[in-house]
Design a protein around this motif. Structure first.
Motif, PDB file in Angstrom:
ATOM      1  N   ARG A   1      10.100 -23.059 -10.722  1.00 11.39           N
ATOM      2  CA  ARG A   1      11.274 -22.428  -9.415  1.00 11.39           C
ATOM      3  C   ARG A   1      11.982 -24.212  -9.331  1.00 11.39           C
ATOM      4  O   ARG A   1      11.255 -25.246  -8.978  1.00 11.39           O
TER       5      ARG A   1
ATOM      6  N   ALA B   1      15.342 -26.567  -7.037  1.00  8.50           N
ATOM      7  CA  ALA B   1      15.278 -25.862  -5.903  1.00  8.50           C
ATOM      8  C   ALA B   1      16.434 -27.679  -5.255  1.00  8.50           C
ATOM      9  O   ALA B   1      15.964 -28.206  -6.057  1.00  8.50           O
TER      10      ALA B   1
ATOM     11  N   THR C   1      19.082 -24.075  -1.750  1.00 14.12           N
ATOM     12  CA  THR C   1      19.009 -23.249  -3.069  1.00 14.12           C
ATOM     13  C   THR C   1      18.018 -23.406  -4.129  1.00 14.12           C
ATOM     14  O   THR C   1      17.963 -24.246  -3.914  1.00 14.12           O
TER      15      THR C   1
ATOM     16  N   TRP D   1      16.085 -21.314  -7.548  1.00 18.23           N
ATOM     17  CA  TRP D   1      16.128 -20.414  -8.700  1.00 18.23           C
ATOM     18  C   TRP D   1      14.836 -20.110  -9.312  1.00 18.23           C
ATOM     19  O   TRP D   1      15.185 -21.026  -9.737  1.00 18.23           O
ATOM     20  N   ASP D   2      14.733 -18.766  -9.861  1.00 20.76           N
ATOM     21  CA  ASP D   2      12.850 -19.800 -10.811  1.00 20.76           C
ATOM     22  C   ASP D   2      14.339 -19.270 -12.640  1.00 20.76           C
ATOM     23  O   ASP D   2      15.187 -18.807 -12.202  1.00 20.76           O
ATOM     24  N   TRP D   3      13.519 -20.222 -12.910  1.00 17.65           N
ATOM     25  CA  TRP D   3      13.855 -20.395 -14.746  1.00 17.65           C
ATOM     26  C   TRP D   3      12.800 -19.297 -15.263  1.00 17.65           C
ATOM     27  O   TRP D   3      11.914 -19.721 -15.544  1.00 17.65           O
TER      28      TRP D   3
ATOM     29  N   THR E   1      10.489 -12.931 -10.207  1.00 18.35           N
ATOM     30  CA  THR E   1      11.448 -14.224 -10.088  1.00 18.35           C
ATOM     31  C   THR E   1      12.799 -14.165  -9.144  1.00 18.35           C
ATOM     32  O   THR E   1      12.765 -12.267  -9.089  1.00 18.35           O
ATOM     33  N   TYR E   2      12.764 -14.795  -8.738  1.00 22.61           N
ATOM     34  CA  TYR E   2      13.778 -14.911  -7.401  1.00 22.61           C
ATOM     35  C   TYR E   2      14.936 -16.142  -7.250  1.00 22.61           C
ATOM     36  O   TYR E   2      14.800 -16.508  -8.059  1.00 22.61           O
ATOM     37  N   SER E   3      15.668 -15.835  -6.865  1.00 23.54           N
ATOM     38  CA  SER E   3      16.502 -16.890  -6.376  1.00 23.54           C
ATOM     39  C   SER E   3      17.609 -16.724  -5.532  1.00 23.54           C
ATOM     40  O   SER E   3      17.522 -15.539  -4.615  1.00 23.54           O
ATOM     41  N   GLN E   4      17.533 -17.627  -3.982  1.00 24.82           N
ATOM     42  CA  GLN E   4      17.753 -17.551  -3.040  1.00 24.82           C
ATOM     43  C   GLN E   4      19.007 -18.976  -1.928  1.00 24.82           C
ATOM     44  O   GLN E   4      19.066 -19.769  -2.851  1.00 24.82           O
TER      45      GLN E   4
ATOM     46  N   THR F   1      18.553 -13.581  -0.542  1.00 25.12           N
ATOM     47  CA  THR F   1      17.465 -13.216  -1.773  1.00 25.12           C
ATOM     48  C   THR F   1      17.831 -12.032  -2.455  1.00 25.12           C
ATOM     49  O   THR F   1      17.843 -11.178  -2.344  1.00 25.12           O
TER      50      THR F   1
END
Lengths: 567, 459
Positions: A203, A205, A225, A227-229, A240-243, A268
């Protein structure tokens, strides 16, 4: 510039010397400040418009090592229930710390810690890097850069995590600054390097905070910002998430009232493993109020967090609407009363089968310093907790808790007694159950000096009795316990302790075992001057567990020896 | 100790406490004039008090700061005093418990500052007071405490607090534990307080061995990431639960000490109310199993994946995630003791949280007395369908009758169930195994289940 500093030093030195000559513990009044806002630690002194810097040009290197060995032994038919892992467990840790000037106006600090162990009780790896951190700061205190391990704190909702990366803060003037943090949220360095087992998702950021402050107000703007890789094949089963997350936090003070809050908005993208991506957008808002008027203190907290608010680097209890209020009123110098109410619910968007609402009202009475005894403290309170879940789940439980506590100190002896009674009533689903739990506790400790003050002994004793009713059978379980600790400190940097604990558990529930637990231990710690001030610590002890069914009995022995040395 | 002695103990404790309360009530001074609400509104009061960067406004008895907290060897005290009516006329402070007072200058907004150089490891009895021009004085005891600069650095102070709160939790001392919870706790502190009471009723023995992996500090907060070994024993059943995991918590500097600011999952404190207590997740929690407590106070060990499900057992699946139907199998056993002492409690299963339970617990179905399939209070209606592969059942009747038990169950038999939350399930008794050994007769029933969670009877 150097000359100016020398001249200023000559001017200010007499003032500093006079302060020092005035002795310690003497109050020196200062000019009233313009603001109460907490500022970064000052290393600059201003006199008549000129600045005199504190000398930060020292260079140093130190290291600290710690080696510890534990030996555990477990025996008896029930040894499988033991908490300990039989055998030896050794761990060694070494920490390096160095300070050095960087150019004329900057200084650097490097911290690194390494650990070696053969025991999985301590770490999944034999060797691990525990900390790498380099801090670079300028002598004016305006610039502060951290590389490596960094605790990134922007605001509650946006970012409040330790990361591995960088953090930079630029201070402008009192209360005004800008902070940037970026990196990956791995607690372990081997995971950052892609090594080690059971690595969590990467994760990452980057966050920015800008804060402005006035005489009575603070305003902070946060943008994050994250994001999960998710390219690692080992982790394809995880969602996984990105936001992007935007938040605004503020504080304002008016006479006797402090208002503060935070408002966050987070679009998100959620990427379930094997499912299609989904965009969710949530918001979180909280408002806090603390007020002080005469003898009344009041606090209010309101929070609304939607079910789709997801914060990848901050913290929030999602799908929650909560209102909390509490007032404390001081009747006189001894007595005070308080009353509060907490109410919260979930299912804010009607996505769950049913909604759960919780209500927790409470009232209490406190007294301090009765009979002109400043250390006497009496507290009491009644709290009800009502939890209702709507149909079709249909649950309802009410529990009442009454607690009383009284403590005082008589010369060296301190005493505290307390009781807690819980009345639990589960009404739904039927058939309902009613149970009662009781807890009584008496705690005493004291401090005694012997041999003209060269030996200090502090005994502590705790007696407790607890009764717990089983909801299925209505039968009670009774638990009696005695704990005794003796802590001593002697001259020559020697400290030691003895500990004894005895707990009996008697169950009236058919088919349940009675049990008894006895444990005792001793420890000693000593600084050895002939070993360069190294500290050696030894602990040893035994715990015995006995049950009605002797096949469950077991015994634990432990011994620990630690060696600490700084260089 | 027998029951009679226990009752005597309880009576003794109750009588002692009632006696103390009665003495206190009778000795209540006439000054307890609650009806004088607001009468002292003109009394000056301090709204801010800082010792260097440490907030000391709510310090109760002791303020200990580390040598790291000193500013060039000094403590700079800054604060603000206000009065609702009248004007502040004088501010004074003392370092010797009020024997000597030093007047402190202040400005028109009530702001003031002074400094002193403390000795390390020496106690100073700090006091501060303010007078209004109308002659009223603030209560000296409001901000009266013992101040000391200790040798430890802030890392050592935070570590000590961390160890102390784990010790207090292990000692099941709720009141003292809560004294270490910050007023700025990011979770619900009221819920944490209640959860601790529940935890200490559920567990009669708590043992936790933490191993700090890393500590990070910023602006008076210490974030501690640690692994732990934990053993909890159920007070009701005597069963022991153990787990190992990684988690983190954050401490914040408040006056004399650090206090608990934030808790992450997996939770180490307040297991009885996790959704209110924890406000963040530990990404690297490890793959080990974790102890959790459900809404009914049932203790269980779940894997992290299950844990996410159980946080909200009645939640609907998120759009786009095809898991409306949950499938699985479960073995439910019952024992008839060989010594003739009777029949042990059978096992049951709940489709509300997919865990095993005791036969008398809130349950969906269970194995009782060796040859009965029983249905619990989670079942609203049901029907025996016959036999065949469970996957062949594509729908069940929307309306069914009462189904309490099946006293003559057969291998392969299918059951249709409507649960009280409005969802439907299909159940199959796939296997029955009976073992007869020295300990008695053990019977194990294996059930396959399919649970349609979207509220329709279609599978």
């Amino acid at each position: 510039m150097k000359k100016i500093r020398i001249v200023l030093f000559l001017l200010i030195a007499p003032v500093a010397v006079s302060s020092a000559l005035a002795g310690t513990g003497i109050i020196i009044p200062l000019e009233p400040p313009d603001s109460i806002i907490i500022t970064p630690s000052d290393t600059v002194y201003e006199i008549d418009g000129f600045f005199l810097e504190e000398d930060t040009g020292r260079r140093s290197f130190e290291w600290h090592s710690r080696i510890s060995h534990e030996q555990h032994g477990v025996s008896g038919a029930g040894s499988g229930s033991s908490f300990l892992d039989s055998g030896g467990h050794t761990v060694g840790e070494v920490e390096f710390r160095s300070y050095s000037p960087v150019g004329e106006n900057w200084s650097g600090e490097l911290n690194t810690t390494f650990q070696v162990t053969q025991s999985r009780r301590y770490d999944p790896s034999d060797f691990s890097v525990r900390q790498i951190r380099y801090i670079l700061s300028d002598s004016s205190g305006r610039n502060h850069l951290t590389l490596g391990d960094y605790y990134a704190s922007l605001s509650q909702y946006s970012m409040n995590r330790s990361l591995k990366g960088l953090g930079y803060q630029r201070n402008f003037r009192e209360g005004w600054y800008m902070r940037i943090a970026g990196g990956v949220f791995h607690p372990r360095w081997d995971h950052v390097a892609g090594l080690g087992k059971n690595r969590p998702v990467d994760r990452r950021a980057v966050g920015l905070r800008a804060q402005a402050a006035g005489e009575r107000s603070i305003l902070g703007v946060n943008v994050l910002t994250a994001w999960d890789w998710d390219r690692d094949p080992e982790r394809t089963t995880q969602t996984t998430y990105s936001q992007m997350l935007y938040s605004l936090d503020w504080e304002h003070r008016v006479s006797g009232i402090i208002l503060s809050g935070e408002h966050a908005y987070a679009p998100t993208r959620r990427q379930p493993a094997g499912g299609s991506d989904e965009d969710i957008t949530g918001s979180a808002n909280r408002i806090n109020t603390r007020a002080h008027a005469g003898n009344l203190r009041f606090q209010f907290r309101g929070e609304h967090v939607t079910p789709d608010f997801y914060t990848m680097a901050g913290g929030a209890a999602v799908d929650r609407f909560r209102i909390y209020a509490r007032g404390d009123y001081r009747i006189d110098s001894n007595w005070s009363v308080y009353a509060g109410n907490d109410w919260y619910r979930n299912n804010l968007k009607d996505r769950l089968t049913s909604t759960t609402r919780t209500l927790i009202p409470e009232i209490g009475l406190r007294a301090r310093g009765l009979f002109d005894r400043r250390s006497l403290l009496f507290t009491s309170g009644i709290r009800r907790r009502v939890i209702r879940t709507e149909k079709p789940v249909g649950r309802e439980s009410i529990s009442d808790r009454l607690n009383l506590s009284l403590g005082d100190r008589y010369r060296a002896l301190s005493l505290r007694g307390e009781t807690e009674i819980m009345l639990n009533n589960r009404r739904k689903p039927s058939p309902g159950t009613k149970t009662r739990d009781y807890l009584y506790r008496l705690v005493a400790d004291s401090r005694h000096l012997f041999l003209s003050g060269s030996l200090e002994m502090r005994p502590y004793i705790t007696l407790s009795h607890q009764e717990i009713e089983d909801s299925l059978t209505g039968k009670p379980v009774r638990i009696n316990s005695l704990d005794f600790d003796l802590r001593g400190t002697a001259v020559n940097n020697l400290s030691f302790g003895l500990s004894y604990g005895n707990r009996r558990n008697r169950s009236s529930i058919p088919g349940q075992d009675n049990s008894r637990e006895v444990r005792y231990s001793a420890n000693a710690e000593r600084s050895m001057e002939f070993l360069g001030g190294a500290r050696i610590q030894a602990d040893f002890g035994q715990s015995r567990y006995r049950f009605s069914d002797s096949e469950r009995n077991y015994r634990e022995n432990f011994f620990q020896l630690s060696f600490n040395r700084s260089f | 100790m027998n029951i009679r002695t226990d009752n005597r103990n309880r009576l003794f404790f109750q009588a002692s406490l009632l006696g103390v309360i009665a003495v206190l009530a009778l000795s209540s001074p006439a000054a307890g004039q609650w009806w004088r609400f607001g009468a002292d509104a003109g009394t000056p009061f301090f709204t801010d008090l800082l010792f260097n960067n440490i907030d000391a406004i709510n310090v109760d008895r002791n303020l200990r700061i580390s040598a790291d907290d000193l500013d060039a060897g000094s403590v700079r005290v800054r604060g603000r005093v206000e009065a609702d009516r009248g004007v502040i006329g004088r501010v004074e402070s003392s370092l010797d418990g009020g024997l000597n007072w030093q007047e402190i200058p202040f400005n028109e907004r009530g702001l003031f500052a002074f400094e002193f150089r403390p000795d390390i490891e020496r106690d100073y009895r700090f006091m501060i007071r303010a007078f209004s021009t109308t002659g009223q004085v603030s209560d000296e005891l409001d901000h009266s405490f013992v101040f000391r600069v200790v040798r430890e650095d802030t890392r050592a102070l935070a570590r000590k607090v961390f160890e102390e709160i784990i010790r207090l939790y292990s000692a099941r001392d709720r009141a003292r534990f809560m004294s270490y919870v910050s007023s700025r706790f990011t979770g619900n502190a009221v819920a944490l307080d209640s959860a601790l009471s529940s935890d200490f009723s559920l567990f009669d023995s708590i043992r936790i061995t933490p191993n700090i992996q890393s500590m990070g500090e910023f602006n008076g907060k210490w974030n501690i990431y640690f692994s732990f070994n934990r053993q909890l024993r159920s007070a009701r059943t005597g069963e022991t639960f153990r787990d190992r995991a990684n988690t983190s918590l954050t401490l914040i500097r408040e006056g004399e000490s650090y206090r608990l600011y934030e808790l992450a999952t997996p939770l180490i404190f307040g297991l009885s109310d996790p959704s209110e207590v924890a406000t963040s997740d530990t990404l690297d929690r490890g793959t080990d199993e974790i102890i959790e407590v459900d809404e009914d106070g049932e203790i269980k060990i779940v894997t992290p994946d299950d844990s996410e499900e159980l946080d909200d057992p009645d939640s609907d699946p998120a759009p786009g995630i095809p898991h409306n139907i949950r499938e699985g199998s479960v073995d439910l056993s019952v024992q008839v003791y060989a010594d003739g002492s009777g029949i042990g409690h059978g096992e049951a299963f709940s489709l509300f949280d997919y865990t095993k339970k005791g036969i008398y617990a809130t349950m969906t179905f269970g194995n009782e007395l060796g040859s009965f399939v029983v249905f619990g209070d989670e079942v609203e209606a049901g029907e025996i369908l016959g036999s065949g592969p469970i996957s062949s059942v594509t729908s069940v009747p929307a309306e069914m009758g009462f189904l309490g038990e099946d006293s003559e169950p057969e291998e392969g038999r299918l059951y249709a169930l409507k649960l009280i939350d409005g969802t439907y399930a299909v159940l199959q008794l796939s296997d029955v195994v009976i073992n007869d050994d020295e300990g008695g007769i053990f019977e194990t029933m294996t059930f396959q289940y399919r649970h349609q969670r979207n509220g329709t009877p279609n599978f």
